[in-house]
Design a protein around this motif. Structure first.
Motif, PDB file in Angstrom:
ATOM      1  N   UNK A  30      67.468  40.811 -21.251  1.00 50.07           N
ATOM      2  CA  UNK A  30      66.043  40.882 -21.576  1.00 50.07           C
ATOM      3  C   UNK A  30      65.707  39.925 -22.707  1.00 50.07           C
ATOM      4  N   UNK A  31      64.463  39.441 -22.690  1.00 46.70           N
ATOM      5  CA  UNK A  31      64.000  38.570 -23.756  1.00 46.70           C
ATOM      6  C   UNK A  31      62.590  38.085 -23.493  1.00 46.70           C
ATOM      7  N   UNK A  87      57.599  38.749 -20.956  1.00 44.55           N
ATOM      8  CA  UNK A  87      58.765  39.592 -21.209  1.00 44.55           C
ATOM      9  C   UNK A  87      59.578  39.657 -19.918  1.00 44.55           C
ATOM     10  N   UNK A  88      60.798  39.153 -19.985  1.00 46.27           N
ATOM     11  CA  UNK A  88      61.663  39.087 -18.807  1.00 46.27           C
ATOM     12  C   UNK A  88      62.763  40.134 -18.942  1.00 46.27           C
ATOM     13  N   UNK A  89      62.963  40.915 -17.896  1.00 42.10           N
ATOM     14  CA  UNK A  89      64.044  41.897 -17.861  1.00 42.10           C
ATOM     15  C   UNK A  89      64.737  41.798 -16.509  1.00 42.10           C
ATOM     16  N   UNK A 148      65.445  32.738 -23.775  1.00 44.01           N
ATOM     17  CA  UNK A 148      66.796  33.270 -23.926  1.00 44.01           C
ATOM     18  C   UNK A 148      66.782  34.767 -23.669  1.00 44.01           C
ATOM     19  N   UNK A 149      67.745  35.237 -22.881  1.00 42.14           N
ATOM     20  CA  UNK A 149      67.885  36.656 -22.561  1.00 42.14           C
ATOM     21  C   UNK A 149      69.180  37.183 -23.171  1.00 42.14           C
ATOM     22  N   UNK A 150      69.125  38.389 -23.710  1.00 39.01           N
ATOM     23  CA  UNK A 150      70.280  39.008 -24.356  1.00 39.01           C
ATOM     24  C   UNK A 150      70.655  40.289 -23.622  1.00 39.01           C
ATOM     25  N   UNK A 151      71.948  40.510 -23.463  1.00 40.87           N
ATOM     26  CA  UNK A 151      72.453  41.669 -22.727  1.00 40.87           C
ATOM     27  C   UNK A 151      72.263  42.954 -23.532  1.00 40.87           C
ATOM     28  N   UNK A 152      71.730  43.965 -22.859  1.00 38.53           N
ATOM     29  CA  UNK A 152      71.548  45.285 -23.446  1.00 38.53           C
ATOM     30  C   UNK A 152      72.224  46.299 -22.532  1.00 38.53           C
TER      31      UNK A 152
END
Length: 327
Positions: free
Chosen positions: A196-197, A213-215, A320-324
């Motif tokens: 997500x980011x 907002x991208x998920x 940029x997307x970060x793993x959650x």
């Protein structure tokens, strides 16, 4: 379109993109063949210099390894070519490269030809939020046929003479690229969670259109198949689900809401998918910024997606997307 539409105004000074990439960029991108097999490294220092109303792009370095591609991509002199600088079309005027690049904020899509390498290049450069890191890839073509790909990370220095901090940062990046450049792109295969980011949206005519907002929620099915539930919200509203099947460095998106395929060259994955029942195509690059050797997946993805409707570019989405991990 008249020539005045794309002719840069030298009196206006360097473009926003030119200011963004000022300085020297240091990297060690990896070279891959057409199948995605790692072949070697290219040690590179490059800079785009604006001086007295003119811009010149310099690139110096050398290929290490390369296998059957070494003869093509090893040259006996550094590259240099003129650039007609602008925030719309940056025209590459030769002698070493001919073509153009189009900036969309902190991302540029460049398509051009290199006579020395005898290939067409589609180069995507994405400057990350720190302003000092660039995600680079060049897919290499003969006509429409892919013959290889360069990709990797670069770091920027802003002074001609490197101080201790800059020297250490460059050395650290080059060591990391040596270790991680050949690492294959892979997503988590047993862990549920979401990349997500917040991403930037740009129109086809290179105007900012807001944020999205991208998920991307991942639900592994088995070691080779994962269900993706994608949500875009904000300046662009979309929601769709696909099942992704991995086969080595290839992957296939097999419905129900989108269909397509991808091929990865190391950490850089290049998907193209089509939304079911619509004249919409998405062409992208997903780069696993922190991927490293071992049985693991990268936790940070630098993503770019170009959306076309009716075979016409409509918008560009990047960030940029970060793993959650799932709770």
């Amino acid at each position: 379109m008249t020539s005045s539409d794309t002719t840069p105004d030298k009196a206006a000074g360097p473009s926003a993109w030119q200011r963004r990439i000022a300085g020297e960029w240091h990297g060690r991108p990896s070279l891959f063949d057409a199948e995605g097999t790692w072949a070697g490294y290219e040690d590179i220092k490059r800079s785009s210099v604006y001086r007295d109303g003119a811009t010149t792009y310099y690139m110096d370095g050398g290929l290490e390894g390369g296998g059957p591609l070494a003869g093509r991509f090893r040259l006996g002199a550094p590259f240099a070519f003129g650039v007609a600088d602008a925030d719309t079309d940056r025209i590459y005027e030769g002698p070493d490269f001919h073509g153009s690049g189009q900036p969309y904020g902190s991302f540029v899509d460049a398509r051009y030809y290199g006579p020395g390498w005898q290939v067409g290049l589609n180069t995507w450069n994405q400057v990350l939020d720190d302003g000092m890191t660039q995600v680079y890839s060049s897919v290499l073509y003969e006509g429409w046929a892919v013959v290889g790909c360069f990709n990797g990370l670069y770091t920027r220095t802003t002074e001609p003479e490197l101080d201790a901090e800059a020297s250490a940062r460059v050395a650290e990046l080059l060591a990391a690229e040596t270790r991680c450049g050949p690492v294959p792109f892979v997503l988590p295969t047993k862990e549920r969670g979401t990349y997500a980011g917040r991403c930037e949206l740009w129109t086809a005519d290179q105007k900012p259109a807001g944020t999205v907002e991208v998920a991307v929620e991942l639900q592994p099915v088995d070691l080779l198949r994962t269900r993706h539930h994608v949500t875009w919200s904000g300046a662009l509203e979309r929601e769709f689900t696909v099942e992704r099947r991995r086969d080595g460095n290839r992957s296939f998106l097999e419905g129900p809401d989108a269909w397509g395929s991808a091929r990865a060259f190391g950490r850089a994955n290049f998907p193209v998918w089509h939304l079911a029942g619509e004249a919409v195509e998405v062409k992208g690059r997903e780069f696993a910024v922190d991927a490293a050797p071992g049985m693991n997946a990268g936790r940070q993805l630098a993503v770019v997606y170009e959306l076309s409707a009716g075979n016409r570019l409509e918008s560009v989405l990047h960030g940029t997307l970060t793993w959650q991990p799932a709770a």
